[in-house]
Each structure stands twice: as structure tokens, then as C-alpha cells.
Design a protein around this motif. Structure first.
Motif, PDB file in Angstrom:
ATOM      1  N   SER A   8     -60.669  47.104   6.823  1.00  0.00           N
ATOM      2  CA  SER A   8     -61.452  45.944   6.278  1.00  0.00           C
ATOM      3  C   SER A   8     -60.683  44.517   6.842  1.00  0.00           C
ATOM      4  O   SER A   8     -61.305  43.464   6.451  1.00  0.00           O
ATOM      5  N   GLN A  10     -60.541  41.178   8.743  1.00  0.00           N
ATOM      6  CA  GLN A  10     -61.344  40.459   9.325  1.00  0.00           C
ATOM      7  C   GLN A  10     -62.813  41.075   9.177  1.00  0.00           C
ATOM      8  O   GLN A  10     -63.665  40.339   9.974  1.00  0.00           O
ATOM      9  N   VAL A  11     -62.922  41.792   8.322  1.00  0.00           N
ATOM     10  CA  VAL A  11     -64.535  42.001   8.090  1.00  0.00           C
ATOM     11  C   VAL A  11     -65.005  41.538   6.897  1.00  0.00           C
ATOM     12  O   VAL A  11     -64.349  41.667   5.968  1.00  0.00           O
ATOM     13  N   VAL A  12     -66.038  40.757   7.080  1.00  0.00           N
ATOM     14  CA  VAL A  12     -66.523  40.223   5.743  1.00  0.00           C
ATOM     15  C   VAL A  12     -67.447  41.145   5.294  1.00  0.00           C
ATOM     16  O   VAL A  12     -68.856  41.070   5.730  1.00  0.00           O
ATOM     17  N   LEU A 142     -68.736  40.045  12.687  1.00  0.00           N
ATOM     18  CA  LEU A 142     -67.746  40.146  11.323  1.00  0.00           C
ATOM     19  C   LEU A 142     -66.446  39.617  12.136  1.00  0.00           C
ATOM     20  O   LEU A 142     -65.643  39.245  11.262  1.00  0.00           O
ATOM     21  N   SER A 143     -66.127  40.328  13.106  1.00  0.00           N
ATOM     22  CA  SER A 143     -64.792  39.664  13.884  1.00  0.00           C
ATOM     23  C   SER A 143     -64.648  40.300  15.264  1.00  0.00           C
ATOM     24  O   SER A 143     -65.549  40.926  15.780  1.00  0.00           O
ATOM     25  N   MET A 144     -63.933  39.357  16.092  1.00  0.00           N
ATOM     26  CA  MET A 144     -63.479  39.812  17.284  1.00  0.00           C
ATOM     27  C   MET A 144     -62.388  39.387  17.633  1.00  0.00           C
ATOM     28  O   MET A 144     -61.787  38.356  17.432  1.00  0.00           O
ATOM     29  N   GLN A 145     -61.274  40.499  18.060  1.00  0.00           N
ATOM     30  CA  GLN A 145     -60.053  40.243  18.160  1.00  0.00           C
ATOM     31  C   GLN A 145     -59.320  41.067  19.551  1.00  0.00           C
ATOM     32  O   GLN A 145     -60.078  41.989  19.795  1.00  0.00           O
ATOM     33  N   THR A 166     -60.429  44.426  23.831  1.00  0.00           N
ATOM     34  CA  THR A 166     -61.334  43.347  22.941  1.00  0.00           C
ATOM     35  C   THR A 166     -62.013  44.197  22.000  1.00  0.00           C
ATOM     36  O   THR A 166     -62.833  45.039  22.323  1.00  0.00           O
ATOM     37  N   ARG A 169     -66.679  43.731  16.118  1.00  0.00           N
ATOM     38  CA  ARG A 169     -67.365  44.163  15.000  1.00  0.00           C
ATOM     39  C   ARG A 169     -68.834  43.513  14.520  1.00  0.00           C
ATOM     40  O   ARG A 169     -68.559  42.115  14.443  1.00  0.00           O
ATOM     41  N   ARG A 170     -69.804  44.188  14.626  1.00  0.00           N
ATOM     42  CA  ARG A 170     -70.979  43.591  14.354  1.00  0.00           C
ATOM     43  C   ARG A 170     -71.885  44.274  13.327  1.00  0.00           C
ATOM     44  O   ARG A 170     -71.966  45.462  13.348  1.00  0.00           O
TER      45      ARG A 170
END
Length: 292
Positions: A8, A10-12, A142-145, A166, A169-170
Motif C-alpha cells: 500500500s 504510496q498507493v492512493v 498512483l505512484s512513481m518511484q 523505476t 503504478r497506474r
């Protein structure tokens, strides 16, 4: 079937995780429908039922009618379009055959959940494939890291030992309904460049080819199934433990270099892959072989 791990961090999650219930749409203005049909009739020689089907189809695909929303009754459509019941029923029958609507005896006609189809025989991005069928699609990033990828991912991308990747998450939408969670891993330099692009409306494949001038070659796919954990169920708006289609795909450039590794989780009730398989004739048996 195992539950996929969907950390979960950084996942909104979406707040509205309840499954849609049948709802009655606000009546569409009779003048609007009549005007739309008149304008279409002036330009199209198609029969009236086909034109009505196309108008309703467009309203379903652009989200004017939401999944599980009730369609106007046959009597309302007859009055709105100024046509006979037979014409309305023929238009609705065609839409039902396409899987866009379904009927409940004694209750009426409702919009079906989006059912996406993608051809396994072609290497395409999701948005590209859906546009060909007239569907509306978009992404929520949702996140990119930068992360230390799992060992299996690092191996697929041929990353150096302890090398970074990299992680993107989409959440992907079809006709405004969430349909898949996409987890992509890319080499860090490429990921940094992608981070400056519009990832909400564009496919990664299109960016790689059109913006970066990279020639895509082929992809290796593995298809299986899994059970949605709490996080995934919330994002896709399904029940926890619901079956999901799990796809693992590694995409290569034309020279064979791996460039993108993805873990895709599709709603089992909303997505299908299609593939054509040709039968290859078996070698003809020799008389001596037949006797043996």
C-alpha cells in the motif's frame, strides 16, 4: 490461486469501493434525441434502428449511461425518437448482442459492465487497443518511484546486481470504471524520462515509440489468475478474494533489449484476451508407419 501482493505504500485507494447498483438515469430531453437522430439521418443511409443503436452505443461508451444504470423504457424511446416499438426493439437487440446492455424480466434494460477485449496476436498498449473499439480509457497514476526491484524483475530487465529500477503504478479505467492495476518496472534512465510525460492519457508504448524513437519488437507474456487482496479489491471495486486475471509481460526492443516489465491485474468480470490459433497439419504418415 494465490493473492497478489499489492503493497500500500504510496498507493492512493479509491474511496468509493462499493459495487455499482442499478440506478435510474435522468430522462434525456426528447428534443435532444430527436435532433441527434435527425442530424444523423441526414448524413446516413442506414436504417433507423441502426442509427438509434449507434446513438445509444455512443452514449454508453462515452459514459452518459453508467454501468448498471437503467436505460429509458421502450415507450420512452418510441416517444423520444418518434419510431415504432419494432424499431426500438431491433436497436436494443443489437446492443444486447454486442454485450453493451442486458435485460431483467419485469425490471427493464440496463447497461452492462465494460467488457474489454485485447488481441494477443498484436503488441499494443491498453489505451491503443481500446480506442480501436471505440472505448474511452484513461489512467490514474498512483505512484512513481525508484526502487530495488524484486530479483525476478531485475533478471528480466538485465539490471546490474543491486541496480535500481523505476516502479510505476497506474490504475486504468475503461468507460470511467476501474479495470486494472498496472505495475511497471523500467530501467532508471528511461523511467526518469517517462516521468516528465503525460502518463494519465497516453500509453507507455506510444511514448517510447513516438517521443523517444525506440522501436519495439516483441513481448513475452505469462497469463494466470490470482485472488484480490484488500488493497487490490479496493482499487478495482471488487470483493476481497474475487478472482483477477494476472498478466506478466516483458517487452523488448527490436534488437532484443528488455525495456519494460509489467505485472497487470485485471478485473475478471471485465477483461478478456483473444487470440487466433491456426491448426498446423501433422506430417503425412507413411504406409509403413501406419502398419506399425
Amino acid at each position: 490461486m494465490s493473492k497478489p501482493r499489492t503493497p500500500s505504500a504510496q498507493v492512493v485507494p479509491l474511496h468509493d469501493t462499493a459495487a455499482p447498483r442499478p440506478t435510474r438515469p435522468a430522462p434525456l430531453a426528447q428534443t435532444d434525441l430527436a435532433a441527434a437522430l435527425a442530424a444523423q439521418s441526414a448524413q446516413s443511409p442506414a436504417p433507423l434502428y441502426a442509427q438509434i443503436k449507434q446513438l445509444l452505443r455512443e452514449r454508453i461508451l462515452d459514459g452518459s449511461y453508467q454501468p448498471h444504470q437503467q436505460m429509458p423504457s421502450e415507450a420512452e424511446m418510441m416517444a423520444s425518437f418518434g419510431v415504432s416499438r419494432i424499431t426500438v426493439r431491433q436497436a436494443l437487440a443489437d446492443l444486447q448482442n454486442e454485450g453493451l446492455i442486458f435485460r431483467l424480466h419485469g425490471k427493464g434494460t440496463f447497461v452492462s459492465k465494460p467488457k474489454a477485449f485485447q488481441d494477443l496476436g498484436r503488441l499494443q498498449g491498453f489505451g491503443e487497443a481500446m480506442r480501436e473499439h471505440g472505448y474511452e480509457s484513461f489512467n490514474r497514476v498512483l505512484s512513481m518511484q525508484s526502487v530495488q526491484p524484486p530479483a525476478a524483475v531485475a533478471e528480466r530487465l538485465r539490471l546490474p546486481r543491486r541496480g535500481k529500477a523505476t516502479e510505476l503504478r497506474r490504475l486504468r479505467f475503461l468507460n470511467r470504471e476501474p479495470i486494472s492495476l498496472d505495475l511497471s518496472y523500467l530501467p532508471p534512465a528511461l523511467g526518469q524520462r517517462l516521468g516528465r510525460k503525460d502518463l494519465a492519457t497516453r500509453d507507455i508504448f506510444a511514448i517510447l515509440e513516438n517521443d523517444f524513437g525506440l522501436a519495439l519488437g516483441h513481448a513475452d507474456l505469462q497469463i494466470g489468475s490470482a485472488l484480490a487482496d484488500e488493497t487490490l479489491a479496493g482499487l478495482l471495486r471488487v470483493e476481497e478474494g474475487a478472482p483477477v486475471l494476472q498478466i506478466e509481460r516483458t517487452t523488448h526492443l527490436a534488437d532484443g533489449t528488455p525495456i519494460d516489465h509489467e505485472l497487470l491485474y485485471y478485473r475478471g468480470d471485465a477483461f478478456q484476451y483473444k487470440v487466433r490459433v491456426d491448426r498446423v497439419a501433422a506430417p503425412a504418415s507413411t504406409p509403413s508407419a501406419e502398419k506399425a
